[in-house]
Design an enzyme around this catalytic site. Structure first.
Site, PDB file in Angstrom:
ATOM      1  N   ASP A   1       0.833  -1.194   0.000  1.00 24.42           N
ATOM      2  CA  ASP A   1       0.000   0.000   0.000  1.00 24.42           C
ATOM      3  C   ASP A   1       0.870   1.248   0.000  1.00 24.42           C
ATOM      4  OD1 ASP A   1      -1.734   2.031   0.390  1.00 24.42           O
ATOM      5  OD2 ASP A   1      -2.472   1.364   2.340  1.00 24.42           O
TER       6      ASP A   1
ATOM      7  N   GLU B   1      31.592  10.157   0.359  1.00 26.02           N
ATOM      8  CA  GLU B   1      32.345  10.109   1.623  1.00 26.02           C
ATOM      9  C   GLU B   1      31.403  10.486   2.758  1.00 26.02           C
ATOM     10  OE1 GLU B   1      36.151  12.267   1.699  1.00 26.02           O
ATOM     11  OE2 GLU B   1      35.785  12.734  -0.394  1.00 26.02           O
TER      12      GLU B   1
ATOM     13  N   GLU C   1      29.909  11.114   6.275  1.00 28.34           N
ATOM     14  CA  GLU C   1      30.400  11.332   7.642  1.00 28.34           C
ATOM     15  C   GLU C   1      29.221  11.176   8.606  1.00 28.34           C
ATOM     16  OE1 GLU C   1      33.925  14.552   6.576  1.00 28.34           O
ATOM     17  OE2 GLU C   1      31.946  15.316   7.103  1.00 28.34           O
TER      18      GLU C   1
ATOM     19  N   GLU D   1      36.933  11.553  12.019  1.00 29.21           N
ATOM     20  CA  GLU D   1      36.875  12.884  11.410  1.00 29.21           C
ATOM     21  C   GLU D   1      37.339  13.946  12.408  1.00 29.21           C
ATOM     22  OE1 GLU D   1      36.883  14.937   9.210  1.00 29.21           O
ATOM     23  OE2 GLU D   1      36.576  13.704   7.438  1.00 29.21           O
TER      24      GLU D   1
ATOM     25  N   GLU E   1      34.224   8.896   9.325  1.00 22.58           N
ATOM     26  CA  GLU E   1      33.940   8.848   7.892  1.00 22.58           C
ATOM     27  C   GLU E   1      34.338   7.478   7.371  1.00 22.58           C
ATOM     28  OE1 GLU E   1      35.366  12.123   5.372  1.00 22.58           O
ATOM     29  OE2 GLU E   1      36.160  10.605   4.012  1.00 22.58           O
TER      30      GLU E   1
ATOM     31  N   HIS F   1      30.691  14.350   0.837  1.00 22.57           N
ATOM     32  CA  HIS F   1      31.371  14.740  -0.400  1.00 22.57           C
ATOM     33  C   HIS F   1      31.099  13.672  -1.448  1.00 22.57           C
ATOM     34  CE1 HIS F   1      34.510  16.885   2.344  1.00 22.57           C
ATOM     35  NE2 HIS F   1      33.305  17.403   2.433  1.00 22.57           N
TER      36      HIS F   1
ATOM     37  N   ARG G   1      39.280  23.828   0.582  1.00 27.68           N
ATOM     38  CA  ARG G   1      38.094  23.099   1.001  1.00 27.68           C
ATOM     39  C   ARG G   1      36.918  24.026   1.298  1.00 27.68           C
ATOM     40  NH1 ARG G   1      39.979  17.838   2.102  1.00 27.68           N
ATOM     41  NH2 ARG G   1      42.192  17.801   1.682  1.00 27.68           N
TER      42      ARG G   1
ATOM     43  N   GLU H   1      34.958  16.626  -7.148  1.00 27.31           N
ATOM     44  CA  GLU H   1      34.341  16.325  -5.854  1.00 27.31           C
ATOM     45  C   GLU H   1      33.385  17.455  -5.480  1.00 27.31           C
ATOM     46  OE1 GLU H   1      36.900  16.992  -2.457  1.00 27.31           O
ATOM     47  OE2 GLU H   1      35.881  15.462  -1.270  1.00 27.31           O
TER      48      GLU H   1
ATOM     49  N   ARG I   1      31.442  19.164  -2.754  1.00 25.54           N
ATOM     50  CA  ARG I   1      31.623  19.128  -1.297  1.00 25.54           C
ATOM     51  C   ARG I   1      30.388  19.584  -0.531  1.00 25.54           C
ATOM     52  NH1 ARG I   1      36.604  18.585   0.624  1.00 25.54           N
ATOM     53  NH2 ARG I   1      36.183  19.897   2.427  1.00 25.54           N
TER      54      ARG I   1
HETATM   55  N1  GLN Z   1      33.007  17.687   7.921  1.00 25.11           N
HETATM   56  C1  GLN Z   1      33.349  18.547   6.813  1.00 25.11           C
HETATM   57  C2  GLN Z   1      32.086  18.913   6.028  1.00 25.11           C
HETATM   58  O1  GLN Z   1      31.167  19.294   6.597  1.00 25.11           O
HETATM   59  C3  GLN Z   1      34.388  17.936   5.907  1.00 25.11           C
HETATM   60  C4  GLN Z   1      35.682  17.610   6.587  1.00 25.11           C
HETATM   61  C5  GLN Z   1      36.623  16.869   5.706  1.00 25.11           C
HETATM   62  O2  GLN Z   1      36.304  15.828   5.172  1.00 25.11           O
HETATM   63  N2  GLN Z   1      37.778  17.359   5.498  1.00 25.11           N
HETATM   64  O3  GLN Z   1      32.003  18.840   4.843  1.00 25.11           O
HETATM   65 MG    MG Z   2      37.368  12.203   3.082  1.00 23.58          MG
HETATM   66 MG    MG Z   3      35.590  14.007   5.582  1.00 21.84          MG
HETATM   67 MG    MG Z   4      36.456  14.765   0.579  1.00 19.54          MG
END
Ligand code: GLN
Ligand code: MG
Ligand code: MG
Ligand code: MG
Length: 443
Positions: free
Chosen positions: A51, A131, A133, A188, A195, A244, A314, A332, A334
């Protein structure tokens, strides 16, 4: 690739008593229907009826009959189920509309398949590697999750035991038993944060993996009286949890992202990347779909805030990781976080990237400095936009974006926007502890 016959054989050999038929709702929550294993043949031949009206965003009450069609290639034994009380395995399913016999367009897996068909029309297959976390927290005496870190008591314990690394090891073994190729796992930046990376695969398999990963991590953690959470920012003022997502397109077995451009990227990769940058605000609504997601996307915690790309920093939305060989050339993203529906999130990234390719977009210059350190003038000088600051703005951007919204299809698009607008309104009418602390006695 496991076939139906192979599944039936494995059910017998491995003494499986129950099959869990797995699918996800629009919000990315994994759903299960359990059937006795002797029904497997019937499930493959006819599908299993359920359902759909009780599943988030699936159908209206009056058209509630849906059918689950198991995908034999996704067969996996659930290692934590003991054979003595009935071994269990799962199969991920496509959802079929019983009145038409066609795939149900409200099924997130179907939305991703459509995006992959579009890539295929251009001759591409899509590879993804996430990736994810997550945090591990203690549970209270009643078994409810807290936000108390599980690793800070250990130091003073009389019988010290690194509970977290035991749990992490068990999570990895469990995943491997279920067919995951785990590449790496590490603690992490934040306390209690982990992670686990798994090897890239085609986008559909990777999305299936993410859905499975989340419930496996939670199930194993729960056996140790811990709660694993994929909530993006469970604790203020420390890093949040991202997911990521690495991507590349392959054409005739060759990596179509490898080429002569910036950092060994091809024109194809640069246009794909430009497509994601252009549609980023709308994609965010899907890849960062909770009110809480936007508490992660703030400066200073390694999460992206600015719509820019880079080979190193980053703080950018898209990073070009170093690749040792052409096959590994990839980009990647992010910004996604692990609260997203992986099928819809990946579909949105792919549709935006393909739009960039179809329109032959040029990527802006990469930004190689730390954008967190830029003042407003410098941000303007580089023409850098910021991501939506909250879920409401992101959903507005999604509603205005034909490519990303269109890629979700009418059914999912409409239900998703409706659910997220409701969630944001619900948030707006609430008064938080922070506001009480800040204002109650001052005014
Ligand atoms: N925790 C971080 C984020 O919010 C990433 C940290 C890392 O993987 N270098 O994306
Ligand atoms: Mg990583
Ligand atoms: Mg990470
Ligand atoms: Mg990464």
């Amino acid at each position: 690739m496991t076939t139906e016959e192979q599944v039936l054989k494995q059910i017998e050999e491995r003494e499986i008593s129950f099959l869990r038929l797995q699918f996800t709702d629009i919000l990315g929550v994994v759903k299960n229907v359990s059937i006795p294993a002797d029904q497997a043949e019937k499930a493959f031949d006819e599908g299993i009826y359920f359902d759909g009206s009780s599943i988030n965003g699936f159908v209206r009450i009056q058209e509630s009959d849906m059918r689950l069609k198991p995908d034999p290639s996704t067969f996996a034994v659930l290692p934590w189920r003991n054979k003595d009380d009935g071994g269990a395995a799962r199969l991920i399913c496509d959802v079929i509309n019983t009145s038409t016999g066609e795939p149900f367009e409200g099924d997130p897996r179907y939305v991703l398949k459509k995006a992959l068909e579009r890539a295929e029309e251009h001759g591409y297959t899509v590879n993804m590697a996430p990736e994810p976390e997550f945090f591990l927290f203690k549970t209270d005496d009643d078994g409810y999750a807290t936000t108390e870190f599980a690793d800070h008591g250990g130091y003073f314990d009389l019988a010290p035991k690194d509970l977290q690394s035991d749990v992490r090891r068990e999570i990895i073994y469990t995943l491997e038993e279920m067919g995951f190729d785990i590449e790496a796992s590490h603690h992490e930046v934040a306390q209690g944060q982990y992670e686990i990376n798994f090897e890239y695969a085609d986008a559909l398999k990777t999305a299936d993996n993410v859905a499975t990963f989340r419930f496996v991590v939670r199930a194993v953690a729960a056996q140790h009286d811990l709660h694993a959470t994929f909530m993006p920012k469970p604790v203020p003022r420390i890093n949040g949890s991202g997911m990521h997502t690495h991507m590349s397109l392959f054409e005739d077995g060759e990596n179509a992202f490898h080429g002569e451009g910036d950092f060994d990227l091809s024109e194809t990769a640069l246009s794909y990347l430009a497509g994601i940058l252009e549609h980023a605000p709308a994609i965010t609504a899907v890849t960062n779909p909770t009110v809480n997601s936007y508490k992660r996307l703030v400066p200073g915690y390694e999460a992206p805030v600015y719509v820019a790309w880079s080979d190193r920093n980053r703080s950018a939305l898209i990073r070009k990781p170093a690749a040792r060989e052409p096959v590994a050339t990839r980009i990647e993203a992010r910004f996604p976080d692990p609260s997203c529906n992986p099928y819809l999130g990946f579909a949105s990234l792919i549709n935006a990237g393909l739009d960039g390719i179809e329109r032959d977009l040029d990527a802006p210059d990469p930004i190689r400095e730390n954008i967190y350190d830029f003042d407003e003038e410098k941000i303007d000088e580089h023409g850098i936009e910021t991501l939506p600051k909250n879920l409401g703005d992101a959903v507005d951007a999604l509603e205005d974006d034909e490519v990303v919204l269109g890629g979700l299809g009418d059914h999912v698009g409409e239900k998703f926007v409706e659910a997220k607008n409701e969630e944001f309104t619900e948030y707006l009418v609430n008064v938080s502890d922070w506001e009480i602390d800040r204002y109650l006695e001052t005014y």
